[in-house]
Design an enzyme around this catalytic site. Structure first.
Site, PDB file in Angstrom:
ATOM      1  N   GLY A  62      -3.222   3.857  -2.722  1.00  0.00           N
ATOM      2  CA  GLY A  62      -3.087   2.573  -3.403  1.00  0.00           C
ATOM      3  C   GLY A  62      -3.218   2.673  -4.903  1.00  0.00           C
ATOM      4  O   GLY A  62      -3.636   1.710  -5.554  1.00  0.00           O
ATOM      5  N   HIS A  90       0.834  -1.208   0.000  1.00  0.00           N
ATOM      6  CA  HIS A  90       0.000   0.000   0.000  1.00  0.00           C
ATOM      7  C   HIS A  90       0.863   1.250   0.000  1.00  0.00           C
ATOM      8  O   HIS A  90       2.042   1.227   0.368  1.00  0.00           O
ATOM      9  CB  HIS A  90      -0.952   0.002   1.207  1.00  0.00           C
ATOM     10  N   CYS A  91       0.241   2.346  -0.426  1.00  0.00           N
ATOM     11  CA  CYS A  91       0.831   3.673  -0.277  1.00  0.00           C
ATOM     12  C   CYS A  91      -0.233   4.527   0.406  1.00  0.00           C
ATOM     13  O   CYS A  91      -0.767   4.118   1.437  1.00  0.00           O
ATOM     14  CB  CYS A  91       1.309   4.228  -1.614  1.00  0.00           C
ATOM     15  N   THR A  92      -0.571   5.692  -0.126  1.00  0.00           N
ATOM     16  CA  THR A  92      -1.601   6.501   0.515  1.00  0.00           C
ATOM     17  C   THR A  92      -2.990   6.119   0.024  1.00  0.00           C
ATOM     18  O   THR A  92      -3.874   5.786   0.805  1.00  0.00           O
ATOM     19  CB  THR A  92      -1.335   8.000   0.304  1.00  0.00           C
ATOM     20  N   THR A 117       1.701   1.985  -5.433  1.00  0.00           N
ATOM     21  CA  THR A 117       1.199   0.611  -5.320  1.00  0.00           C
ATOM     22  C   THR A 117       0.912   0.034  -6.697  1.00  0.00           C
ATOM     23  O   THR A 117       1.249  -1.127  -6.978  1.00  0.00           O
ATOM     24  CB  THR A 117      -0.080   0.591  -4.458  1.00  0.00           C
TER      25      THR A 117
END
Length: 234
Positions: free
Chosen positions: A130, A126-128, A134
């Site tokens: 997605g 994940h990132c912030t 991601t």
């Protein structure tokens, strides 16, 4: 791919099921999502049942602002952007340019993320939201094992429909008020157009030969690629 309903987390799905040559991508091995800062106890319980390793691609500022609320799962942080997220908006970069920047400037970090997936534990990336970091990471992992190109692109494109509408409205309002000259800002924040991912993967093919060859050029070896295939493919 299977969209999952996880309380407090947006854009969650399992990418298993897509074809990869004569095989298929395993279900339950590679998941993707947005950040985990607002995951509820119910959502945490569901993720803890499914996931053994989390890869968080966000930078320090993002993590400090929205720390993960998921406990009990090992997390590896691999910040992908060498600069801040805000710098891409300030430069009015479009998605294609940002993804090219990732491929060129963060190759070793992308490989580090793919190595976690290759270890074979059920992994959530994940990132912030997605979408971008991601999306690129997951596309490289899937492309590295020969997953169907159209399916990889479709998985990336699905994200735009999974982002909370209220979040998008607030982001668009903010960007128009504070960055009126950044004509690409709304695309950066809310869109995941299939042609952008298709162009990125085609560019990798043209420059490196294949996604697998890109990963090797970025530092993976054949044994690690074999491990990635063993982890992801039935």
């Amino acid at each position: 791919m299977t969209v999952l309903d996880v309380d407090g987390v947006a854009n969650v799905r399992d990418v298993g099921g897509m074809r990869a040559g004569s095989s298929r991508v395993r279900s339950g091995v590679l998941l993707r999502s947005g950040h985990l800062a607002q995951v509820t106890p119910r959502g945490s319980a569901l993720l803890c049942e499914r996931v053994r390793h989390v890869v968080d691609l966000r930078d320090d500022v993002e993590v400090e602002r929205e720390p993960s609320a998921l406990a009990g799962v090992r997390t590896t942080r691999i910040p992908l952007f060498l600069g801040s997220v805000g710098s891409f908006f300030a430069q009015n970069m479009d998605l294609a340019a940002m993804y090219r920047h990732l491929i060129d400037e963060s190759a070793s970090r992308l490989v580090d993320a793919v190595r976690v997936i290759a270890a074979g534990e059920p992994t959530l990336v994940h990132c912030t939201v997605g979408k971008d970091r991601t999306g690129v990471t997951v596309a490289l992992a899937l492309g590295g094992v020969g997953a169907d190109r159209d399916a990889v692109i479709a998985d990336y494109a699905l994200t735009a429909s999974q982002l909370p509408p209220e979040r998008n409205r607030a982001i668009v309002q903010y960007l128009r008020a504070h960055l009126p000259d950044a004509t690409n800002a709304v695309q950066l924040a809310t869109e995941s157009p299939a042609p952008v991912m298709a162009a990125l993967l085609a560019d990798i093919d043209e420059r490196y030969g294949s996604v697998a060859d890109y990963l090797i050029a970025a530092g993976m070896n054949r044994a690690e690629l074999d491990a990635l295939s063993s982890a992801l493919l039935e």
